[in-house]
Design a protein around this motif. Structure first.
Motif, PDB file in Angstrom:
ATOM      1  N   ALA A   1       4.883 -42.853   4.505  1.00  0.00           N
ATOM      2  CA  ALA A   1       5.455 -43.360   3.241  1.00  0.00           C
ATOM      3  C   ALA A   1       6.036 -42.206   2.418  1.00  0.00           C
ATOM      4  CB  ALA A   1       4.389 -44.112   2.450  1.00  0.00           C
ATOM      5  N   VAL A   2       5.364 -41.050   2.426  1.00  0.00           N
ATOM      6  CA  VAL A   2       5.870 -39.885   1.686  1.00  0.00           C
ATOM      7  C   VAL A   2       7.194 -39.417   2.295  1.00  0.00           C
ATOM      8  CG1 VAL A   2       5.438 -37.445   1.142  1.00  0.00           C
ATOM      9  CG2 VAL A   2       3.595 -39.123   0.909  1.00  0.00           C
ATOM     10  N   ILE A   3       7.244 -39.331   3.624  1.00  0.00           N
ATOM     11  CA  ILE A   3       8.488 -38.877   4.277  1.00  0.00           C
ATOM     12  C   ILE A   3       9.623 -39.862   3.963  1.00  0.00           C
ATOM     13  CG2 ILE A   3       9.608 -38.393   6.497  1.00  0.00           C
ATOM     14  CD1 ILE A   3       6.768 -37.731   7.601  1.00  0.00           C
ATOM     15  N   ASP A   4       9.317 -41.162   4.115  1.00  0.00           N
ATOM     16  CA  ASP A   4      10.364 -42.180   3.934  1.00  0.00           C
ATOM     17  C   ASP A   4      10.852 -42.252   2.491  1.00  0.00           C
ATOM     18  OD1 ASP A   4      10.175 -42.730   6.590  1.00  0.00           O
ATOM     19  OD2 ASP A   4       9.147 -44.662   6.369  1.00  0.00           O
ATOM     20  N   ALA A   5       9.957 -41.926   1.531  1.00  0.00           N
ATOM     21  CA  ALA A   5      10.364 -41.989   0.121  1.00  0.00           C
ATOM     22  C   ALA A   5      11.462 -40.957  -0.164  1.00  0.00           C
ATOM     23  CB  ALA A   5       9.162 -41.742  -0.780  1.00  0.00           C
ATOM     24  N   GLY A   6      11.498 -39.875   0.602  1.00  0.00           N
ATOM     25  CA  GLY A   6      12.582 -38.904   0.492  1.00  0.00           C
ATOM     26  C   GLY A   6      12.455 -37.930  -0.673  1.00  0.00           C
ATOM     27  N   THR A   7      11.367 -38.011  -1.424  1.00  0.00           N
ATOM     28  CA  THR A   7      11.246 -37.140  -2.607  1.00  0.00           C
ATOM     29  C   THR A   7      11.065 -35.667  -2.225  1.00  0.00           C
ATOM     30  OG1 THR A   7       8.932 -37.774  -2.608  1.00  0.00           O
ATOM     31  CG2 THR A   7      10.348 -38.860  -4.226  1.00  0.00           C
ATOM     32  N   LEU A   8      10.636 -35.393  -1.008  1.00  0.00           N
ATOM     33  CA  LEU A   8      10.490 -33.990  -0.564  1.00  0.00           C
ATOM     34  C   LEU A   8      11.728 -33.525   0.213  1.00  0.00           C
ATOM     35  CD1 LEU A   8       6.763 -34.001   0.672  1.00  0.00           C
ATOM     36  CD2 LEU A   8       7.653 -33.326  -1.562  1.00  0.00           C
ATOM     37  N   GLY A   9      12.739 -34.368   0.262  1.00  0.00           N
ATOM     38  CA  GLY A   9      13.939 -34.018   1.026  1.00  0.00           C
ATOM     39  C   GLY A   9      13.756 -34.350   2.501  1.00  0.00           C
ATOM     40  N   ALA A  10      14.690 -33.904   3.313  1.00  0.00           N
ATOM     41  CA  ALA A  10      14.652 -34.253   4.739  1.00  0.00           C
ATOM     42  C   ALA A  10      13.519 -33.511   5.450  1.00  0.00           C
ATOM     43  CB  ALA A  10      15.985 -33.884   5.379  1.00  0.00           C
TER      44      ALA A  10
ATOM     45  N   VAL B   1       3.777 -27.761  23.112  1.00  0.00           N
ATOM     46  CA  VAL B   1       5.000 -28.481  23.477  1.00  0.00           C
ATOM     47  C   VAL B   1       5.925 -28.491  22.269  1.00  0.00           C
ATOM     48  CG1 VAL B   1       5.929 -30.665  24.322  1.00  0.00           C
ATOM     49  CG2 VAL B   1       3.634 -29.950  25.015  1.00  0.00           C
ATOM     50  N   LEU B   2       7.174 -28.115  22.486  1.00  0.00           N
ATOM     51  CA  LEU B   2       8.163 -28.146  21.405  1.00  0.00           C
ATOM     52  C   LEU B   2       9.128 -29.297  21.660  1.00  0.00           C
ATOM     53  CD1 LEU B   2       9.118 -24.371  21.020  1.00  0.00           C
ATOM     54  CD2 LEU B   2       7.621 -25.736  19.553  1.00  0.00           C
ATOM     55  N   LEU B   3       9.203 -30.206  20.690  1.00  0.00           N
ATOM     56  CA  LEU B   3      10.139 -31.332  20.793  1.00  0.00           C
ATOM     57  C   LEU B   3      11.288 -31.059  19.832  1.00  0.00           C
ATOM     58  CD1 LEU B   3       7.599 -34.321  20.489  1.00  0.00           C
ATOM     59  CD2 LEU B   3       8.303 -33.088  22.565  1.00  0.00           C
ATOM     60  N   THR B   4      12.502 -31.076  20.349  1.00  0.00           N
ATOM     61  CA  THR B   4      13.659 -30.990  19.452  1.00  0.00           C
ATOM     62  C   THR B   4      14.158 -32.417  19.241  1.00  0.00           C
ATOM     63  OG1 THR B   4      14.208 -28.828  20.342  1.00  0.00           O
ATOM     64  CG2 THR B   4      15.934 -29.956  19.094  1.00  0.00           C
ATOM     65  N   MET B   5      14.165 -32.838  17.974  1.00  0.00           N
ATOM     66  CA  MET B   5      14.588 -34.200  17.668  1.00  0.00           C
ATOM     67  C   MET B   5      16.112 -34.235  17.594  1.00  0.00           C
ATOM     68  SD  MET B   5      11.476 -35.240  17.587  1.00  0.00           S
ATOM     69  CE  MET B   5      11.541 -36.975  17.115  1.00  0.00           C
ATOM     70  N   ARG B   6      16.690 -35.448  17.596  1.00  0.00           N
ATOM     71  CA  ARG B   6      18.160 -35.555  17.615  1.00  0.00           C
ATOM     72  C   ARG B   6      18.793 -34.912  16.385  1.00  0.00           C
ATOM     73  NH1 ARG B   6      19.267 -41.573  20.198  1.00  0.00           N
ATOM     74  NH2 ARG B   6      18.569 -41.036  22.304  1.00  0.00           N
ATOM     75  N   SER B   7      18.094 -34.920  15.235  1.00  0.00           N
ATOM     76  CA  SER B   7      18.643 -34.323  14.005  1.00  0.00           C
ATOM     77  C   SER B   7      18.578 -32.797  14.044  1.00  0.00           C
ATOM     78  CB  SER B   7      17.837 -34.790  12.796  1.00  0.00           C
ATOM     79  OG  SER B   7      16.522 -34.230  12.872  1.00  0.00           O
ATOM     80  N   GLY B   8      17.821 -32.247  15.012  1.00  0.00           N
ATOM     81  CA  GLY B   8      17.581 -30.804  15.047  1.00  0.00           C
ATOM     82  C   GLY B   8      16.205 -30.441  14.502  1.00  0.00           C
ATOM     83  N   ALA B   9      15.525 -31.383  13.839  1.00  0.00           N
ATOM     84  CA  ALA B   9      14.141 -31.127  13.398  1.00  0.00           C
ATOM     85  C   ALA B   9      13.302 -30.756  14.627  1.00  0.00           C
ATOM     86  CB  ALA B   9      13.566 -32.363  12.725  1.00  0.00           C
TER      87      ALA B   9
ATOM     88  N   GLU C   1      12.393 -30.335   3.008  1.00  0.00           N
ATOM     89  CA  GLU C   1      13.239 -29.352   2.326  1.00  0.00           C
ATOM     90  C   GLU C   1      12.584 -28.765   1.077  1.00  0.00           C
ATOM     91  OE1 GLU C   1      17.734 -30.872   3.262  1.00  0.00           O
ATOM     92  OE2 GLU C   1      16.364 -32.274   2.297  1.00  0.00           O
ATOM     93  N   THR C   2      11.826 -29.612   0.331  1.00  0.00           N
ATOM     94  CA  THR C   2      11.266 -29.099  -0.933  1.00  0.00           C
ATOM     95  C   THR C   2       9.753 -29.259  -1.028  1.00  0.00           C
ATOM     96  OG1 THR C   2      11.619 -31.214  -2.033  1.00  0.00           O
ATOM     97  CG2 THR C   2      13.413 -29.589  -2.190  1.00  0.00           C
ATOM     98  N   GLY C   3       9.087 -29.443   0.100  1.00  0.00           N
ATOM     99  CA  GLY C   3       7.625 -29.563   0.032  1.00  0.00           C
ATOM    100  C   GLY C   3       7.041 -29.904   1.384  1.00  0.00           C
ATOM    101  N   ILE C   4       5.742 -29.872   1.461  1.00  0.00           N
ATOM    102  CA  ILE C   4       5.078 -30.249   2.710  1.00  0.00           C
ATOM    103  C   ILE C   4       4.118 -31.404   2.443  1.00  0.00           C
ATOM    104  CG2 ILE C   4       5.215 -27.942   3.744  1.00  0.00           C
ATOM    105  CD1 ILE C   4       2.213 -27.682   3.119  1.00  0.00           C
TER     106      ILE C   4
END
Ligand code: NAP
Length: 334
Positions: free
Chosen positions: A135-144, A210-218, A241-244
């Motif tokens: 929910a925190v990630i989807d809210a977008g308040t911390l950026g991508a 294991v390192l997963l590279t996501m389609r966005s580059g994350a 982008e602006t928090g963890i």
């Protein structure tokens, strides 16, 4: 209406699910069980449940409305195909299947049937802490989200039965699925690094990173350690982008004694995810009663299988292995 359920595979997790289906949850009754080991099936069958000689007999029975598959991974493909052919909703423990070809076969059968029947046992998606993190990630308040760290530690694994492939084709599927779900995107590539080997695991390749590279580059880094001795330790932290945002330490009683101040660590997955397993079955029972399935799908099982396959290739090549997926059928959009 009470959903009449048959359970295939009565080992560790099969017995735990029988317990929750008979003692914890409502609207459901276990009417059948089956296991390659018929004596074990008979010894754990709840009162009134029929012990079927084969999984196929159980799936075909008129006394079974929905099926719970808890057998070992390589047997899932045939059991899933039989459930779909019978038009019966099915909960299948992870891994969905153990090869890309098998995943495509199950997906083709479900698509031909015309609606979802399969829910895969990726229980982390039902855990309250993971749901809050999403929910925190989807809210977008911390950026991508830019990076995600997933830690998957087991106290131990059964000696001799757990092979060097299993961290990658059995254990990693949970981390692959939760990463896709949290970040809302597919995996594009997989690399594997093998650090100094733990002396506790004999010949086992343990730990692995294991390192997963996501389609966005994350980028997702997954630590899998299966012999840490101290307990079952699952962690997750996303850097945006602006928090963890991170999964909390599980609240537990704080003990103070001559050894210091400490909190208990879950012994295994049954304890850590007990409420998540209950919730995944509540949601499965509700959907199965309507003749369908929600939650983690065959598509999600397929995606996790591709990541596992790529990881197995990557450990051999030492490079980055691409993950390429077929077009997503419309029944999996929702
Ligand atoms: P387990 O203790 O070995 O139990 C599996 C049971 O299925 C055994 O009794 C086995 O019999 C039986 N079996 C094997 N093939 C069968 C078949 N064709 N038809 C009917 N029964 C069959 O394993 P487990 O730990 O319960 O794991 C079972 C599944 O759950 C695996 O896919 C595993 O990856 C998954 N799992 C998921 C989680 C989770 O967190 N979601 C946790 C643990 C396990 P034999 O012993 O005679 O082979």
């Amino acid at each position: 209406m009470t959903l009449r359920v048959g359970v295939i595979g009565t080992g560790m997790i099969g017995q735990d699910h029988i317990r929750r289906l008979t003692k914890v949850l409502s609207g459901v009754t276990v009417t059948g069980v089956s296991d390659i080991d018929a004596t074990r099936a008979a010894s754990v069958a709840p009162a009134g449940a029929q012990v079927f000689a084969t999984a196929q007999d159980l799936i075909g029975s008129d006394s079974v409305d929905g099926v719970v598959i808890c057998s070992w991974g390589p047997s899932h493909e045939d059991q899933l195909l039989a459930c779909i052919a019978a038009g019966k909703p099915v909960f299948c423990e992870k891994p969905l299947v153990t090869s890309q070809a098998a995943a495509l076969k199950v997906m083709a059968a479900e698509v031909a049937f015309g609606r979802r029947l399969v829910q895969v046992g990726f229980m982390r998606r039902f855990d309250a802490d993971y749901r809050r993190l999403k929910a925190v990630i989807d809210a977008g308040t911390l950026g991508a989200p830019l990076m995600y760290k997933s830690v998957h530690r087991n106290a131990s694994v059964p000696e001799g039965l757990y092979t060097s492939e299993m961290p990658l084709n059995d254990t990693l599927v949970h981390d692959a699925d939760i990463s896709r779900w949290l970040l809302g995107e597919e995996v594009a590539g997989v690399e594997v690094r093998v650090p100094r080997r733990s002396s506790r695991g004999g010949d086992l390749r343990d730990p692995v990173v294991v390192l997963l590279t996501m389609r966005s580059g994350a980028i997702v880094d997954v630590e899998i350690s299966v012999n840490v001795a101290y307990g079952y330790d699952i962690r997750g932290e996303v850097s945006c982008e602006t928090g963890i945002a991170a999964l909390p330490n599980r609240p537990a009683t704080v003990i103070t004694d001559q050894f210091g101040i400490r909190q208990a660590i879950p012994e295994d997955w049954r304890e850590r995810f007990i409420e998540a397993y209950d919730q995944e079955f509540r949601e499965w029972i509700a959907a199965a009663g309507q003749g369908t399935a929600t939650g983690p799908s065959t598509w999600d099982g397929y995606a996790a299988t591709l990541v596992a396959d790529a990881a197995l290739r990557a450990v051999e090549t030492g490079g980055s292995e691409p993950v390429s997926m077929c077009e997503k059928p419309s029944i999996y959009f929702s």
